[in-house]
Design a protein around this motif. Sequence first.
Motif, PDB file in Angstrom:
ATOM      1  N   GLY A  38      14.197  20.690  15.741  1.00 35.36           N
ATOM      2  CA  GLY A  38      14.526  20.095  14.462  1.00 35.36           C
ATOM      3  C   GLY A  38      15.990  20.166  14.059  1.00 35.36           C
ATOM      4  O   GLY A  38      16.342  19.789  12.957  1.00 35.36           O
ATOM      5  N   GLN A  39      16.848  20.647  14.946  1.00 32.11           N
ATOM      6  CA  GLN A  39      18.269  20.751  14.628  1.00 32.11           C
ATOM      7  C   GLN A  39      19.097  19.943  15.619  1.00 32.11           C
ATOM      8  O   GLN A  39      18.681  19.712  16.758  1.00 32.11           O
ATOM      9  N   LYS A  40      20.284  19.529  15.166  1.00 37.53           N
ATOM     10  CA  LYS A  40      21.183  18.775  16.036  1.00 37.53           C
ATOM     11  C   LYS A  40      21.596  19.633  17.221  1.00 37.53           C
ATOM     12  O   LYS A  40      22.060  20.757  17.053  1.00 37.53           O
ATOM     13  N   LYS A  41      21.419  19.094  18.409  1.00 34.63           N
ATOM     14  CA  LYS A  41      21.810  19.817  19.620  1.00 34.63           C
ATOM     15  C   LYS A  41      23.329  19.820  19.787  1.00 34.63           C
ATOM     16  O   LYS A  41      23.905  20.771  20.307  1.00 34.63           O
ATOM     17  N   TYR A  42      23.980  18.745  19.351  1.00 35.60           N
ATOM     18  CA  TYR A  42      25.438  18.623  19.450  1.00 35.60           C
ATOM     19  C   TYR A  42      25.997  18.401  18.044  1.00 35.60           C
ATOM     20  O   TYR A  42      25.984  17.296  17.537  1.00 35.60           O
ATOM     21  N   ALA A  43      26.465  19.470  17.417  1.00 37.85           N
ATOM     22  CA  ALA A  43      26.919  19.390  16.029  1.00 37.85           C
ATOM     23  C   ALA A  43      28.438  19.427  15.886  1.00 37.85           C
ATOM     24  O   ALA A  43      28.991  18.846  14.979  1.00 37.85           O
ATOM     25  N   SER A  44      29.117  20.142  16.797  1.00 33.05           N
ATOM     26  CA  SER A  44      30.580  20.207  16.740  1.00 33.05           C
ATOM     27  C   SER A  44      31.146  20.422  18.145  1.00 33.05           C
ATOM     28  O   SER A  44      30.446  20.868  19.053  1.00 33.05           O
ATOM     29  N   ILE A  45      32.423  20.104  18.285  1.00 29.78           N
ATOM     30  CA  ILE A  45      33.091  20.201  19.583  1.00 29.78           C
ATOM     31  C   ILE A  45      33.630  21.611  19.778  1.00 29.78           C
ATOM     32  O   ILE A  45      34.274  22.173  18.891  1.00 29.78           O
ATOM     33  N   LYS A  46      33.378  22.156  20.949  1.00 26.90           N
ATOM     34  CA  LYS A  46      33.939  23.457  21.313  1.00 26.90           C
ATOM     35  C   LYS A  46      35.075  23.288  22.327  1.00 26.90           C
ATOM     36  O   LYS A  46      36.075  23.976  22.263  1.00 26.90           O
ATOM     37  N   GLY A  47      34.931  22.349  23.276  1.00 27.53           N
ATOM     38  CA  GLY A  47      35.968  22.129  24.278  1.00 27.53           C
ATOM     39  C   GLY A  47      35.449  21.290  25.430  1.00 27.53           C
ATOM     40  O   GLY A  47      34.293  20.879  25.445  1.00 27.53           O
ATOM     41  N   ALA A  48      36.334  21.064  26.402  1.00 28.51           N
ATOM     42  CA  ALA A  48      35.960  20.297  27.590  1.00 28.51           C
ATOM     43  C   ALA A  48      36.896  20.685  28.718  1.00 28.51           C
ATOM     44  O   ALA A  48      38.045  21.073  28.488  1.00 28.51           O
ATOM     45  N   LYS A  49      36.377  20.580  29.952  1.00 28.71           N
ATOM     46  CA  LYS A  49      37.237  20.859  31.098  1.00 28.71           C
ATOM     47  C   LYS A  49      36.704  20.181  32.351  1.00 28.71           C
ATOM     48  O   LYS A  49      35.510  19.937  32.490  1.00 28.71           O
ATOM     49  N   TYR A  50      37.646  19.857  33.236  1.00 31.80           N
ATOM     50  CA  TYR A  50      37.301  19.412  34.582  1.00 31.80           C
ATOM     51  C   TYR A  50      37.199  20.659  35.448  1.00 31.80           C
ATOM     52  O   TYR A  50      37.990  21.591  35.312  1.00 31.80           O
ATOM     53  N   VAL A  51      36.238  20.657  36.382  1.00 31.41           N
ATOM     54  CA  VAL A  51      36.088  21.767  37.316  1.00 31.41           C
ATOM     55  C   VAL A  51      35.989  21.184  38.717  1.00 31.41           C
ATOM     56  O   VAL A  51      35.170  20.301  38.970  1.00 31.41           O
TER      57      VAL A  51
END
Length: 71
Positions: free
Chosen positions: A50-63
């Motif tokens: 019942g809650q948003k799975k994606y609510a705010s951005i934490k970061g991103a990276k290529y690996v």
Amino acid sequence: MAKKLYLYFLNEDEQPTTILVQEPNQTLDSAAVRSFMEKVIAMELFTHKGQKKYASIKGAKYVDKKTEILL
């Protein structure tokens, strides 16, 4: 080498959640990635308990993952 794109979000409970892109366009800059992540949040397509799975951005990276076969 297999390059992957990890997109890190926080859900509504501030718990981390990730989207993994297996074969990303390797020319994406931070503005393009941020724009995509903001669109994922705005669409509110994904929920969990019942809650948003994606609510705010934490970061991103290529690996890059390099596999070396020995035998």
